[in-house]
Design an enzyme around this catalytic site. Structure first.
Site, PDB file in Angstrom:
ATOM      1  N   ASP A  94       0.924   1.729  -4.688  1.00 58.09           N
ATOM      2  CA  ASP A  94       0.344   2.936  -5.055  1.00 58.09           C
ATOM      3  C   ASP A  94      -1.068   3.100  -4.510  1.00 58.09           C
ATOM      4  OD1 ASP A  94       2.874   3.334  -5.978  1.00 58.09           O
ATOM      5  OD2 ASP A  94       2.121   2.855  -7.977  1.00 58.09           O
ATOM      6  N   GLU A 123       7.565  12.499  -5.227  1.00 55.79           N
ATOM      7  CA  GLU A 123       6.277  11.667  -5.915  1.00 55.79           C
ATOM      8  C   GLU A 123       5.132  11.478  -5.149  1.00 55.79           C
ATOM      9  OE1 GLU A 123       8.481   8.347  -7.626  1.00 55.79           O
ATOM     10  OE2 GLU A 123       8.102   7.067  -5.771  1.00 55.79           O
TER      11      GLU A 123
END
Length: 511
Positions: free
Chosen positions: A14, A179
């Site tokens: 991420d 997301e």
């Protein structure tokens, strides 16, 4: 000049990046490891040096479990941004279900106490500072709180209060789990970058744009703009991207991806940080990588590629603090570790909790970042009570780990090799060992770990081995990668005997 992916190896998922002058700063998820949110610096986007962690105090990062529905809690998907001379990092702590942000005037800290954002029914939060002074908080909508997709609200950056109610702004392209959103203003367009498809083999990056920050958003007709799905490329599950513009005007994307073991579909190093160029189509849509594919090697084009950061694999524990590559598993218990009790050693005092428990064990570890490598440590430990134990572990989570250790069993000092794979737990081998000093070694290949110990006379004994696949994400679950850890435990009580680790050596091999 070409460069190789991943640009940050091992469990660093991420990624989020920002540019300040000629410098780039990057953060990644850290889940239940403490300190939290590693932060890196680079001048060329390829060679990254870790300069510390964003969350270094328990008040910033409480990791006590309040539920047990997943083995990976803690910090998910941070975003870093710089505005008006100040750095901001926003994230969600899944351990307490709080969305928060911290700020600092310097990237290496100290960072503020968390400013909690109340009333946001979303995850993977991101900040966007518009030129008109408005601040937007964009997030993935919580499942069960409405339609699946992306939500957004305006934020008072001083107080953490939402100025507006959250508004649903884009459903994505139809892939599962929209997301990791990021909002940008590029020329006259607001671009919304989103991850879809779940963080496995179907992962991808999609993009939409609008003239208004709340939309309506037009989906790129050529989505996804990045995905390695349905290929045999060495990097898989590419997604959860952030983009940044270099000083020469070129655009680049950082994103996660994992490297499965060759000839298999499993991986154990975790999701890593990768880099690819971003091109813009004639109708002003971004395209990441090689026409939407991420390669092991890309052309660095005009990036001012510098020298690689020297590998720091030798730790002598001579300093007053641990270097930034080290982590505890959750918040360390008071009195469980020290760098001063014995000069030049890391001292661990075994706690009642073990590697199998949801409490914090006496554990200090660093990520496995290479398939092929050799790990060794010299340990001085003389257990006095039954069950006192200390050693070296390969650790994925509470239910999946291997260790070579010294312990007291039925009044005898022994060395053991143990494997824990789900509900299957077994001491594979044990042997009597009366000396106080021992060197433990782990040799790793893509497919296996081999565990050895060396006596003070230099004699080396192999005591066991284990498959890497049994500690892979596909078997163990969760969102992390493997750690090599030094640990101690009293197996139900606090140990009276300290374990002193004189050094830790990590020697990378050929990849």
């Amino acid at each position: 000049m070409k460069y190789n992916n991943p640009v940050i190896k091992g469990f660093h998922p991420d990624p989020s990046v920002c540019k300040v002058g000629e410098d780039f700063y990057l953060v990644t998820s850290s889940f239940e490891y403490f300190p939290g949110i590693p932060i890196f610096h680079s001048r060329d986007l390829v060679n990254w040096e870790q300069i510390g962690h964003v969350l270094t105090r328990e008040s910033q990062l409480p990791l006590k479990r309040v539920h047990s529905y997943t083995t990976s809690q803690g910090i998910y998907a941070p975003t870093i941004r710089h505005h008006d001379g100040r750095f901001y990092v926003i994230a969600m702590n899944v351990s307490n279900h709080k969305t928060f942000y911290v700020w600092s005037d310097q990237p290496n800290g100290p960072w503020s106490e968390p400013i909690i954002v109340e009333g946001l029914a979303g995850f993977d939060p991101s900040l966007f500072f518009d030129k008109d002074g408005k601040v937007y908080l964009t997030a993935g909508a919580f499942p069960g709180f409405g339609p699946e997709g992306i939500i957004q609200a305006e934020l008072d950056i001083e107080s953490g209060q939402l100025i507006t109610e959250s508004k649903f702004i884009w459903k994505g392209t139809g892939g599962s789990s929209p997301e990791g959103p990021h909002l940008y203003k590029i020329n006259d367009w607001y671009y919304l970058l989103v991850a879809e498809g779940g963080t496995e083999y179907g992962h991808m990056v999609t993009v939409a744009r609008s003239k208004n920050p709340y939309g309506p958003f037009e989906s790129n007709p050529h989505n996804p703009i990045l995905s390695n799905r349905s290929t045999k490329l060495p990097i898989q599950a590419t997604g959860h991207a952030d983009i940044v513009q270099a000083c020469d005007g070129s655009w680049w994307s950082v994103f996660l991806g994992f490297r499965p073991v060759k000839s298999t579909k499993v991986h154990h190093l975790g999701r890593e940080t990768n880099l690819a160029p971003v091109e813009w189509s004639e109708d002003n849509w971004p395209i990441i990588g090689n026409n939407g594919r991420a390669e092991i090697q890309h052309n660095g084009k005009s990036l001012p590629l510098g020298e690689p950061i020297p590998w720091q694999g030798k730790e002598e524990f001579d300093d007053e603090s641990l270097t930034s590559v080290w982590n505890f598993y959750r918040n360390p218990q008071k009195g469980s570790w020290s760098l001063t009790i014995k000069q030049g050693s890391l001292t661990l005092y075994g706690q009642s909790s073990t590697l199998n428990d949801y409490e914090s064990p006496a554990f200090v570890g660093r990520r496995q970042q290479h398939f092929n490598c050799e790990i060794s440590t010299l340990m001085e430990f003389s257990p006095k009570e039954e069950g006192e134990e200390a050693g070296l572990t390969v650790f994925m989570n509470e239910n999946h780990h291997y260790e070579v250790a010294k312990t007291m069993k039925q009044g005898k000092s022994i060395i053991l090799f143990r494997r824990c794979v789900g509900s299957l737990w077994k001491v594979e081998n044990e042997t009597e060992y009366d000396e106080s000093i021992v060197v433990f070694t782990i040799k790793a290949t893509e497919t296996d770990f081999t565990f050895s110990y060396t006596k003070t006379n230099g004699e080396l004994e192999v005591i066991g081995s284990g498959e890497t696949s049994l500690l892979s994400t596909q078997v163990a679950g969760g969102f992390t990668g493997l750690y090599f850890g030094l640990y101690a435990t009293g197996n139900g009580k606090v140990s009276t005997s300290p374990a002193h680790f004189e050094y830790f050596h990590y020697l990378p091999g050929d990849e």
